[in-house]
Motif scaffolding. Structure first.
Motif, PDB file in Angstrom:
ATOM      1  N   LYS A  42       0.837  -1.210   0.000  1.00  0.00           N
ATOM      2  CA  LYS A  42       0.000   0.000   0.000  1.00  0.00           C
ATOM      3  C   LYS A  42       0.865   1.251   0.000  1.00  0.00           C
ATOM      4  O   LYS A  42       0.583   2.225  -0.689  1.00  0.00           O
ATOM      5  CB  LYS A  42      -0.879   0.020   1.234  1.00  0.00           C
ATOM      6  N   LYS A  43       1.930   1.243   0.797  1.00  0.00           N
ATOM      7  CA  LYS A  43       2.852   2.388   0.837  1.00  0.00           C
ATOM      8  C   LYS A  43       3.437   2.653  -0.538  1.00  0.00           C
ATOM      9  O   LYS A  43       3.489   3.793  -1.005  1.00  0.00           O
ATOM     10  CB  LYS A  43       3.997   2.130   1.822  1.00  0.00           C
ATOM     11  N   GLN A  44       3.895   1.581  -1.214  1.00  0.00           N
ATOM     12  CA  GLN A  44       4.491   1.733  -2.542  1.00  0.00           C
ATOM     13  C   GLN A  44       3.461   2.238  -3.549  1.00  0.00           C
ATOM     14  O   GLN A  44       3.783   3.034  -4.435  1.00  0.00           O
ATOM     15  CB  GLN A  44       5.102   0.404  -3.002  1.00  0.00           C
ATOM     16  N   GLN A  45       2.217   1.792  -3.399  1.00  0.00           N
ATOM     17  CA  GLN A  45       1.152   2.265  -4.287  1.00  0.00           C
ATOM     18  C   GLN A  45       0.937   3.762  -4.105  1.00  0.00           C
ATOM     19  O   GLN A  45       0.848   4.515  -5.079  1.00  0.00           O
ATOM     20  CB  GLN A  45      -0.154   1.513  -3.991  1.00  0.00           C
ATOM     21  N   ILE A  46       0.878   4.215  -2.861  1.00  0.00           N
ATOM     22  CA  ILE A  46       0.685   5.635  -2.563  1.00  0.00           C
ATOM     23  C   ILE A  46       1.833   6.463  -3.130  1.00  0.00           C
ATOM     24  O   ILE A  46       1.617   7.494  -3.774  1.00  0.00           O
ATOM     25  CB  ILE A  46       0.562   5.842  -1.035  1.00  0.00           C
ATOM     26  N   ILE A  47       3.050   6.012  -2.915  1.00  0.00           N
ATOM     27  CA  ILE A  47       4.224   6.754  -3.386  1.00  0.00           C
ATOM     28  C   ILE A  47       4.243   6.809  -4.911  1.00  0.00           C
ATOM     29  O   ILE A  47       4.525   7.854  -5.502  1.00  0.00           O
ATOM     30  CB  ILE A  47       5.511   6.126  -2.817  1.00  0.00           C
ATOM     31  N   ALA A  48       3.891   5.700  -5.570  1.00  0.00           N
ATOM     32  CA  ALA A  48       3.875   5.674  -7.036  1.00  0.00           C
ATOM     33  C   ALA A  48       2.827   6.643  -7.587  1.00  0.00           C
ATOM     34  O   ALA A  48       3.094   7.388  -8.539  1.00  0.00           O
ATOM     35  CB  ALA A  48       3.595   4.255  -7.524  1.00  0.00           C
ATOM     36  N   LEU A  49       1.655   6.655  -6.987  1.00  0.00           N
ATOM     37  CA  LEU A  49       0.599   7.564  -7.455  1.00  0.00           C
ATOM     38  C   LEU A  49       0.990   9.017  -7.193  1.00  0.00           C
ATOM     39  O   LEU A  49       0.698   9.897  -8.005  1.00  0.00           O
ATOM     40  CB  LEU A  49      -0.732   7.224  -6.775  1.00  0.00           C
ATOM     41  N   GLY A  50       1.650   9.264  -6.072  1.00  0.00           N
ATOM     42  CA  GLY A  50       2.126  10.612  -5.777  1.00  0.00           C
ATOM     43  C   GLY A  50       3.161  11.075  -6.786  1.00  0.00           C
ATOM     44  O   GLY A  50       3.156  12.224  -7.229  1.00  0.00           O
ATOM     45  N   ARG A  51       4.045  10.173  -7.179  1.00  0.00           N
ATOM     46  CA  ARG A  51       5.062  10.516  -8.185  1.00  0.00           C
ATOM     47  C   ARG A  51       4.445  10.776  -9.548  1.00  0.00           C
ATOM     48  O   ARG A  51       5.011  11.502 -10.361  1.00  0.00           O
ATOM     49  CB  ARG A  51       6.099   9.403  -8.281  1.00  0.00           C
ATOM     50  N   LEU A  52       3.299  10.167  -9.817  1.00  0.00           N
ATOM     51  CA  LEU A  52       2.594  10.410 -11.079  1.00  0.00           C
ATOM     52  C   LEU A  52       1.883  11.765 -11.084  1.00  0.00           C
ATOM     53  O   LEU A  52       1.341  12.173 -12.098  1.00  0.00           O
ATOM     54  CB  LEU A  52       1.575   9.301 -11.343  1.00  0.00           C
ATOM     55  N   GLY A  53       1.860  12.424  -9.923  1.00  0.00           N
ATOM     56  CA  GLY A  53       1.244  13.747  -9.838  1.00  0.00           C
ATOM     57  C   GLY A  53      -0.220  13.730  -9.431  1.00  0.00           C
ATOM     58  O   GLY A  53      -0.909  14.727  -9.565  1.00  0.00           O
ATOM     59  N   TRP A  54      -0.684  12.591  -8.942  1.00  0.00           N
ATOM     60  CA  TRP A  54      -2.073  12.505  -8.512  1.00  0.00           C
ATOM     61  C   TRP A  54      -2.284  13.385  -7.283  1.00  0.00           C
ATOM     62  O   TRP A  54      -1.409  13.527  -6.438  1.00  0.00           O
ATOM     63  CB  TRP A  54      -2.435  11.074  -8.154  1.00  0.00           C
ATOM     64  N   SER A  55      -3.483  13.950  -7.165  1.00  0.00           N
ATOM     65  CA  SER A  55      -3.815  14.758  -5.993  1.00  0.00           C
ATOM     66  C   SER A  55      -4.056  13.841  -4.794  1.00  0.00           C
ATOM     67  O   SER A  55      -4.329  12.644  -4.948  1.00  0.00           O
ATOM     68  CB  SER A  55      -5.066  15.593  -6.262  1.00  0.00           C
ATOM     69  N   LEU A  56      -3.968  14.417  -3.612  1.00  0.00           N
ATOM     70  CA  LEU A  56      -4.216  13.638  -2.392  1.00  0.00           C
ATOM     71  C   LEU A  56      -5.641  13.089  -2.383  1.00  0.00           C
ATOM     72  O   LEU A  56      -5.877  11.952  -1.970  1.00  0.00           O
ATOM     73  CB  LEU A  56      -3.972  14.494  -1.158  1.00  0.00           C
ATOM     74  N   ARG A  57      -6.592  13.898  -2.842  1.00  0.00           N
ATOM     75  CA  ARG A  57      -7.989  13.447  -2.853  1.00  0.00           C
ATOM     76  C   ARG A  57      -8.189  12.275  -3.813  1.00  0.00           C
ATOM     77  O   ARG A  57      -8.943  11.343  -3.528  1.00  0.00           O
ATOM     78  CB  ARG A  57      -8.927  14.594  -3.214  1.00  0.00           C
TER      79      ARG A  57
ATOM     80  N   GLY B 293       9.921  11.862   0.271  1.00  0.00           N
ATOM     81  CA  GLY B 293      10.509  12.948  -0.509  1.00  0.00           C
ATOM     82  C   GLY B 293       9.758  13.304  -1.778  1.00  0.00           C
ATOM     83  O   GLY B 293      10.285  14.009  -2.628  1.00  0.00           O
ATOM     84  N   VAL B 294       8.534  12.826  -1.914  1.00  0.00           N
ATOM     85  CA  VAL B 294       7.730  13.155  -3.092  1.00  0.00           C
ATOM     86  C   VAL B 294       7.095  14.522  -2.861  1.00  0.00           C
ATOM     87  O   VAL B 294       6.412  14.724  -1.853  1.00  0.00           O
ATOM     88  CB  VAL B 294       6.631  12.093  -3.331  1.00  0.00           C
ATOM     89  N   PRO B 295       7.319  15.478  -3.774  1.00  0.00           N
ATOM     90  CA  PRO B 295       6.712  16.797  -3.577  1.00  0.00           C
ATOM     91  C   PRO B 295       5.197  16.730  -3.746  1.00  0.00           C
ATOM     92  O   PRO B 295       4.687  16.037  -4.630  1.00  0.00           O
ATOM     93  CB  PRO B 295       7.346  17.654  -4.671  1.00  0.00           C
TER      94      PRO B 295
END
Length: 82
Positions: A9-24, A45-47
């Protein structure tokens, strides 16, 4: 249910964050709170995406001399009650 996310789940969240997905959007897809997502993205470290909308600088405060009551309210006694 445990209080710690699985590594998958952590890796999924980080991958989606790196793709630029919004938190919502990540919240909707993963079923995890935005606050938790934000913490994991910051930790890795994902902006985070910047706030959207028009970012205007704040207006300067008015000097005291310019702020005066209107003539209608000057010299009017204060009434009790309302």
């Amino acid at each position: 249910m445990s209080n710690v996310l699985s590594e998958e789940k952590k890796q999924q969240i980080i991958a989606l964050g790196r793709l630029g997905w919004s938190l919502r959007r990540i919240q909707r897809e993963a079923g995890i709170r935005r606050e938790t997502i934000s913490a994991y993205l910051k930790e890795s470290g994902v902006p985070l995406r910047p706030l959207r909308g028009r970012q205007l600088p704040p207006k300067p405060a008015s000097p005291i001399e310019q702020v005066t009551p209107t003539r209608r309210f000057q010299n009017r006694p204060v009434r009790a009650g309302r």
